[in-house]
Scaffold this active site. Structure first.
Site, PDB file in Angstrom:
ATOM      1  N   HIS A   1      39.912  -3.046 -44.889  1.00 11.38           N
ATOM      2  CA  HIS A   1      40.200  -4.166 -45.789  1.00 11.38           C
ATOM      3  C   HIS A   1      41.681  -4.485 -45.605  1.00 11.38           C
ATOM      4  O   HIS A   1      42.296  -3.992 -44.655  1.00 11.38           O
ATOM      5  CB  HIS A   1      39.840  -3.679 -47.215  1.00 11.38           C
TER       6      HIS A   1
ATOM      7  N   ASP B   1      29.884  -7.793 -50.349  1.00 12.71           N
ATOM      8  CA  ASP B   1      30.993  -8.729 -50.557  1.00 12.71           C
ATOM      9  C   ASP B   1      30.666 -10.110 -49.967  1.00 12.71           C
ATOM     10  O   ASP B   1      30.388 -10.217 -48.786  1.00 12.71           O
ATOM     11  CB  ASP B   1      32.222  -8.119 -49.842  1.00 12.71           C
TER      12      ASP B   1
ATOM     13  N   ASP C   1      47.279 -12.914 -70.942  1.00 11.62           N
ATOM     14  CA  ASP C   1      47.869 -12.305 -69.766  1.00 11.62           C
ATOM     15  C   ASP C   1      46.843 -11.792 -68.785  1.00 11.62           C
ATOM     16  O   ASP C   1      47.064 -11.783 -67.593  1.00 11.62           O
ATOM     17  CB  ASP C   1      48.758 -11.130 -70.189  1.00 11.62           C
TER      18      ASP C   1
ATOM     19  N   HIS D   1      38.752 -10.101 -46.168  1.00 14.00           N
ATOM     20  CA  HIS D   1      37.307 -10.129 -46.398  1.00 14.00           C
ATOM     21  C   HIS D   1      36.566 -10.604 -45.160  1.00 14.00           C
ATOM     22  O   HIS D   1      36.995 -11.543 -44.494  1.00 14.00           O
ATOM     23  CB  HIS D   1      36.970 -11.046 -47.576  1.00 14.00           C
TER      24      HIS D   1
HETATM   25 ZN   LIG Z   1      38.251  -7.739 -54.525  1.00  9.15          ZN
HETATM   26 ZN   LIG Z   2      40.220  -5.973 -52.342  1.00  8.54          ZN
END
Ligand SMILES: [Zn+2]
Ligand SMILES: [Zn+2]
Length: 566
Positions: free
Chosen positions: A149, A203, A58, A376
């Site tokens: 975000h 990121d 899972d 992003h």
């Molecule tokens: Zn993330």
């Molecule tokens: Zn995120």
């Protein structure tokens, strides 16, 4: 000295190890440990959903061996925001943490139900923080910085260490018109950059996309058109954490006189949390219960539903096969998928869309209309971050190796003109990146990997279980049932073979019948001792049936003999 040059590291300072435990070289399960002396802090504890290649699994969480080996020294868990790939593993990680869990109020509100579900109570507490707060943990001063975000209340962290400042961006895009007015704290990033930053962990998710990602507000126009042009029910499939998206939908529903029904467990739960914390504003009388949907004319209803990834038990999948308790869809209705397909889910999503199309429902995805915008930052946003922070080292995070490598090239371009161009450390999960008097480098390896969770059982799924499941999935399973007389050891009747995962045409049925007769011969040929020992008998039957079926069908099903003594 040029005031823009990086700060010097004080002599004799303790070294700092940055240890990615998840999210580097892969998407999901983001987790980063930072150690200095006898203190370790952890940034994020994410999970990842399993796909069809891991039957019966899972959830996937990072290997926690590194943290377990530092038991008693892990002094804080710091969360950047409330997405599953950052908080999904908190119930598994928190018991290894001897200190507070820090997060913004919304992040902690999303974590709390997970702790309740796993019955994890955390003695040192869940400590809410807000942007520009600073907390001290051993040799670290941890500062929270507002970023934008696809959900509210997200932060980056700047960790002031004995070696210098290390910034972890968390997930971000630079949304200059955030729906809640909470601006990205670009000034603070610039300020830290001017003072000197040792390392930036940034990121890399959308490094391949050119330009800027765009504001959450960008979907407003497309949705306005859809509200105008839909005669029946409007159903929007979205992530229940996409609270800005939810707010935009609610506002349009008010404008176009539709009631809003949140459909699906997590959608109902998250919309309530968001309202309670002031991240979702809904005038009274606008929300209706899902059970009330049948009582309203179709053109007066907006359903915001779970299941944008084709999850078989989620609301949208049930609606698609006309099996939802309260929502029936037909030709006047329209379904909008307001989410990106997470790689691996395309097939499941396609199945849902086909079912909907068969009911005559008009389906709109982001390929037809601008109904989704990523959370992003794209190339230009990543460049801007580098220009502001001007770190001595960049560690690209959140991406597969090719995204990280591309991020490295972008960094060379951006900083080639600076007095000290950035140095990129391309690390993967388990790499120990050490910062000390000699600078930053890949220094060592720590245990890292994935732990598979089967939520129907307690604990982990080991490789053996997984191998069995793959085996069954590929070649089926055969259960020969043999009855043996306990006294005489004689076989009673003709053994039967129960079969799953085979095409049962006449040919194969014939083969299984013959296999039963074959077993009579085999067992008759065995000595009395063997015949009256069920363990031995099982092994003998397994071997013989396997060999027989391999010869006759070319397949190697899993064979699970049942020997009954009568
Ligand atoms: Zn993330
Ligand atoms: Zn995120």
């Amino acid at each position: 000295m040029n005031s823009l040059a990086p700060a010097d590291t004080p002599a004799g300072a303790l070294s700092v190890d940055v240890v990615p435990l998840g999210g580097l070289g892969e998407f999901g399960l983001n987790m980063m440990a930072i150690s200095c002396g006898d203190t370790t802090i952890v940034i994020d504890a994410g999970s990842m959903f399993a796909d069809a290649e891991l039957p019966g699994v899972d959830l996937i969480v990072p290997d926690l061996t590194y943290l377990a080996s530092r038991r008693g020294q892990v002094k804080a868990l710091v969360l950047t925001h409330g997405h599953e790939d950052h908080i999904g593993a908190v119930p598994y990680v928190l018991p290894l943490v001897d200190g507070p869990l820090y997060g913004t109020p919304l992040t902690l509100a999303f974590v709390q139900p997970k702790l309740d579900e796993h019955r994890v109570s955390h003695g040192p507490g869940l400590v809410p923080v807000k942007p520009r707060d600073v907390v001290t943990v051993g040799p670290f001063r941890i500062e929270f910085i507002r970023v934008t975000h696809s959900m509210p209340d997200c932060v980056a962290v700047a960790i002031h260490t004995p070696q210098g400042v290390i910034i972890h961006t968390g997930d971000f895009k630079i949304d200059q018109t955030p729906l809640d007015g909470e601006a990205f704290d670009l000034p603070r990033f610039a300020q830290l950059g001017a003072e000197g930053v040792l390392a930036l962990m940034c990121d890399s998710t959308n490094v391949d996309r050119p330009g800027f990602t765009g504001s959450e507000r960008e979907v407003e126009d497309a949705f306005e058109e859809l509200f105008t042009g839909t005669e029946g029910k409007l159903v929007v499939g979205a992530f229940s954490s996409s609270l800005y998206r939810l707010q935009i939908l609610v506002d349009l529903a008010v404008q176009f006189d539709r009631k809003v029904a949140f459909v699906g467990r997590s959608m109902i739960a998250n919309s309530q949390i968001a309202q309670r914390l002031g991240h979702l504003h809904i005038p009274t009388g606008v929300v209706i219960k899902d059970s009330d949907i049948p009582n309203f004319p179709a053109q007066d209803v907006l359903c915001v539903a779970t299941g944008s990834q084709g999850e078989p038990n989620a609301a949208l999948s049930r609606m698609a096969i006309n099996d939802h308790r309260y929502v029936r869809l037909g030709e006047q209705d329209r379904v909008v998928l307001s989410a990106r397909a997470i790689p691996g889910n395309e097939k499941a999503i396609g199945r849902v869309l086909n079912h909907l199309a068969r009911r005559g429902v008009d389906v709109v995805t982001e390929s037809e209309k601008h109904v989704h915008v990523s959370g992003h930052g794209a190339g230009e946003e990543l460049k801007l971050m580098l220009s502001l922070v001007r770190p001595r080292y960049l560690i690209p995070v959140h991406g597969e190796y090719r995204q990280q490598a591309r991020h490295a090239r972008i960094a060379q371009l951006v900083t080639s003109g600076l007095p000290v161009p950035v140095r990129v450390l391309l690390a993967e999960d388990g790499d120990v990146v050490r910062f000390d008097a000699e600078g930053g480098r890949l220094f060592d390896k720590a245990p890292a990997g994935r732990v598979l969770i089967d939520s129907t059982r307690v604990g982990e799924v080991d490789e053996e279980v997984l191998r069995d499941r793959r085996h069954i999935a590929a070649d089926g399973v055969v259960v020969p049932v043999v009855a043996i007389n306990r006294q005489t050891g004689a076989i009673e009747g003709v053994p039967e073979l129960m079969v799953r995962g085979f095409v049962t045409d006449d040919d194969t049925m014939g083969i299984f019948k013959e296999a039963g007769l074959m077993l009579i011969e085999v067992i008759d040929a065995c000595g009395l001792e063997e015949r009256t020992d069920p363990g031995l008998m099982q092994e003998r039957i397994r071997t013989e049936v396997r060999r027989y079926l391999r010869k006759r069908t070319g397949r190697r099903p899993m064979v699970l003999p049942v020997v009954m003594e009568i």
